[in-house]
Design a protein around this motif. Structure first.
Motif, PDB file in Angstrom:
ATOM      1  N   GLU A  44      58.706  65.390  31.235  1.00 16.81           N
ATOM      2  CA  GLU A  44      59.268  66.737  31.245  1.00 16.81           C
ATOM      3  C   GLU A  44      59.703  67.192  32.634  1.00 16.81           C
ATOM      4  N   ALA A  45      59.293  66.491  33.678  1.00 17.26           N
ATOM      5  CA  ALA A  45      59.628  66.904  35.039  1.00 17.26           C
ATOM      6  C   ALA A  45      61.132  66.769  35.265  1.00 17.26           C
ATOM      7  N   THR A  46      61.711  67.745  35.924  1.00 19.88           N
ATOM      8  CA  THR A  46      63.138  67.706  36.240  1.00 19.88           C
ATOM      9  C   THR A  46      63.378  67.183  37.648  1.00 19.88           C
ATOM     10  N   VAL A  47      62.313  67.054  38.441  1.00 16.02           N
ATOM     11  CA  VAL A  47      62.434  66.555  39.810  1.00 16.02           C
ATOM     12  C   VAL A  47      61.289  65.578  40.078  1.00 16.02           C
ATOM     13  N   ASP A  48      61.624  64.429  40.668  1.00 16.17           N
ATOM     14  CA  ASP A  48      60.612  63.485  41.137  1.00 16.17           C
ATOM     15  C   ASP A  48      60.523  63.641  42.648  1.00 16.17           C
ATOM     16  N   TRP A  49      59.319  63.916  43.152  1.00 15.90           N
ATOM     17  CA  TRP A  49      59.107  64.181  44.576  1.00 15.90           C
ATOM     18  C   TRP A  49      58.391  63.012  45.237  1.00 15.90           C
ATOM     19  N   VAL A  50      58.780  62.708  46.472  1.00 15.54           N
ATOM     20  CA  VAL A  50      58.122  61.673  47.258  1.00 15.54           C
ATOM     21  C   VAL A  50      58.184  62.071  48.735  1.00 15.54           C
ATOM     22  N   ALA A  51      57.124  61.747  49.461  1.00 20.45           N
ATOM     23  CA  ALA A  51      57.082  62.020  50.902  1.00 20.45           C
ATOM     24  C   ALA A  51      57.335  60.708  51.643  1.00 20.45           C
ATOM     25  N   ALA A  52      58.205  60.746  52.627  1.00 18.29           N
ATOM     26  CA  ALA A  52      58.488  59.562  53.444  1.00 18.29           C
ATOM     27  C   ALA A  52      57.300  59.302  54.361  1.00 18.29           C
ATOM     28  N   PRO A  53      56.891  58.036  54.510  1.00 19.24           N
ATOM     29  CA  PRO A  53      55.760  57.737  55.396  1.00 19.24           C
ATOM     30  C   PRO A  53      56.128  57.933  56.868  1.00 19.24           C
ATOM     31  N   ILE A  54      55.139  58.331  57.640  1.00 17.13           N
ATOM     32  CA  ILE A  54      55.294  58.444  59.094  1.00 17.13           C
ATOM     33  C   ILE A  54      54.545  57.263  59.692  1.00 17.13           C
ATOM     34  N   VAL A  55      55.250  56.449  60.451  1.00 21.54           N
ATOM     35  CA  VAL A  55      54.672  55.233  61.018  1.00 21.54           C
ATOM     36  C   VAL A  55      54.471  55.426  62.520  1.00 21.54           C
ATOM     37  N   ALA A  56      53.335  54.971  63.017  1.00 26.42           N
ATOM     38  CA  ALA A  56      53.036  54.943  64.450  1.00 26.42           C
ATOM     39  C   ALA A  56      53.037  56.318  65.112  1.00 26.42           C
ATOM     40  N   ALA A  57      52.247  57.233  64.593  1.00 24.46           N
ATOM     41  CA  ALA A  57      52.108  58.562  65.189  1.00 24.46           C
ATOM     42  C   ALA A  57      50.799  58.623  65.977  1.00 24.46           C
ATOM     43  N   TRP A  75      70.446  69.178  35.850  1.00 16.01           N
ATOM     44  CA  TRP A  75      69.526  70.211  36.320  1.00 16.01           C
ATOM     45  C   TRP A  75      69.815  70.553  37.773  1.00 16.01           C
ATOM     46  N   HIS A  76      69.353  71.715  38.196  1.00 15.50           N
ATOM     47  CA  HIS A  76      69.394  72.098  39.610  1.00 15.50           C
ATOM     48  C   HIS A  76      68.114  72.841  39.947  1.00 15.50           C
ATOM     49  N   VAL A  77      67.771  72.846  41.234  1.00 17.88           N
ATOM     50  CA  VAL A  77      66.652  73.648  41.729  1.00 17.88           C
ATOM     51  C   VAL A  77      67.226  74.651  42.712  1.00 17.88           C
ATOM     52  N   TYR A 155      58.856  75.021  42.997  1.00 20.49           N
ATOM     53  CA  TYR A 155      60.281  75.109  42.708  1.00 20.49           C
ATOM     54  C   TYR A 155      60.508  75.614  41.287  1.00 20.49           C
ATOM     55  N   GLN A 156      61.745  76.025  41.053  1.00 21.80           N
ATOM     56  CA  GLN A 156      62.161  76.416  39.707  1.00 21.80           C
ATOM     57  C   GLN A 156      63.444  75.657  39.407  1.00 21.80           C
ATOM     58  N   SER A 157      63.555  75.118  38.205  1.00 25.81           N
ATOM     59  CA  SER A 157      64.754  74.373  37.843  1.00 25.81           C
ATOM     60  C   SER A 157      65.403  74.962  36.593  1.00 25.81           C
ATOM     61  N   CYS A 158      66.735  74.841  36.549  1.00 24.47           N
ATOM     62  CA  CYS A 158      67.534  75.328  35.428  1.00 24.47           C
ATOM     63  C   CYS A 158      68.603  74.288  35.107  1.00 24.47           C
ATOM     64  N   ASP A 159      69.129  74.355  33.877  1.00 23.43           N
ATOM     65  CA  ASP A 159      70.192  73.430  33.493  1.00 23.43           C
ATOM     66  C   ASP A 159      71.480  74.149  33.089  1.00 23.43           C
ATOM     67  N   GLY A 160      71.613  75.406  33.413  1.00 24.78           N
ATOM     68  CA  GLY A 160      72.797  76.175  33.037  1.00 24.78           C
ATOM     69  C   GLY A 160      72.618  76.922  31.730  1.00 24.78           C
ATOM     70  N   ARG A 161      71.630  76.510  30.923  1.00 26.12           N
ATOM     71  CA  ARG A 161      71.331  77.197  29.669  1.00 26.12           C
ATOM     72  C   ARG A 161      69.952  77.840  29.712  1.00 26.12           C
ATOM     73  N   ILE A 162      68.984  77.095  30.238  1.00 23.46           N
ATOM     74  CA  ILE A 162      67.612  77.606  30.315  1.00 23.46           C
ATOM     75  C   ILE A 162      67.054  77.391  31.709  1.00 23.46           C
ATOM     76  N   CYS A 163      66.109  78.230  32.072  1.00 28.62           N
ATOM     77  CA  CYS A 163      65.353  78.064  33.308  1.00 28.62           C
ATOM     78  C   CYS A 163      63.899  77.819  32.916  1.00 28.62           C
ATOM     79  N   LEU A 164      63.324  76.788  33.485  1.00 30.88           N
ATOM     80  CA  LEU A 164      61.916  76.505  33.246  1.00 30.88           C
ATOM     81  C   LEU A 164      61.068  77.415  34.123  1.00 30.88           C
ATOM     82  N   PRO A 165      59.826  77.647  33.743  1.00 38.59           N
ATOM     83  CA  PRO A 165      58.943  78.430  34.610  1.00 38.59           C
ATOM     84  C   PRO A 165      58.780  77.703  35.957  1.00 38.59           C
ATOM     85  N   PRO A 166      58.520  78.439  37.021  1.00 37.41           N
ATOM     86  CA  PRO A 166      58.284  77.791  38.315  1.00 37.41           C
ATOM     87  C   PRO A 166      57.176  76.744  38.182  1.00 37.41           C
TER      88      PRO A 166
END
Length: 179
Positions: A44-57, A75-77, A155-166
């Motif tokens: 059901e997720a409209t967005v897949d999130w990933v964090a880029a690794p930080i190397v050698a900090a 969809w859009h956010v 975030y909140q996403s919509c597809d032009g017809r419906i908006c999902l809850p945040p």
């Protein structure tokens, strides 16, 4: 309520009705899955999130965490900055942790300003992909090795017809601490 107020209330009532329908659908989905929480990787997720690794900090240094969202086709956010009476703005923040603290304002990739029929005005949105950055300061005295910085995205996403809850998702940004 006077008739004049009902005319202006129609968009709000439609948004509330869509929210109520979406909330019921989410609750039914949770009941069917034994009450398991909804995760960003769910179908059901409209967005897949990933964090880029930080190397050698190095411990005590300032680094930037980058979070990328891949938005499902159609969809859009909404962008980081929104009108007070508009959609839920995109937010990225650090959860309290022992590895890093926020060290500046979050920023994001360029948004597109477009008319949104769900809200009835032009609003900044992202389609297909979005990139967010959060400047952080690593805590002093961290042991060398892999650490995780917990990040929250709302975030909140919509597809032009419906908006999902945040929706709020939690991910971890991997950081490799060096001596």
């Amino acid at each position: 309520m006077p008739k004049a107020n009902l005319v202006g209330a129609a968009p709000r009532l439609r948004r509330r009705a869509r929210f109520g329908i979406s909330l019921v659908a989410v609750m039914l989905g949770l009941a069917a899955e034994g009450g398991a929480p909804v995760r960003a990787a769910d179908a059901e997720a409209t967005v897949d999130w990933v964090a880029a690794p930080i190397v050698a900090a190095r411990s005590g240094r300032r680094v930037v965490i980058t979070v990328r969202g891949t938005i499902r086709d159609g969809w859009h956010v909404y962008g980081l900055k929104q009108a007070a009476n508009g959609p839920t703005p995109l937010r990225v923040s650090l959860d309290p942790n022992a590895v890093a603290r926020a060290d500046g304002a979050a920023s994001g990739s360029s948004s597109i300003n477009a008319f949104d029929p769900a809200f009835g005005f032009v609003t900044p949105t992202h389609a297909h992909a979005v990139s967010l950055t959060v400047p952080v300061r690593l805590r002093a005295g961290l042991a060398p090795g892999r650490q995780q910085v917990p990040v929250t995205i709302r975030y909140q996403s919509c597809d032009g017809r419906i908006c999902l809850p945040p929706r709020t998702v939690h991910i971890a940004a991997p950081v490799e601490i060096v001596a």
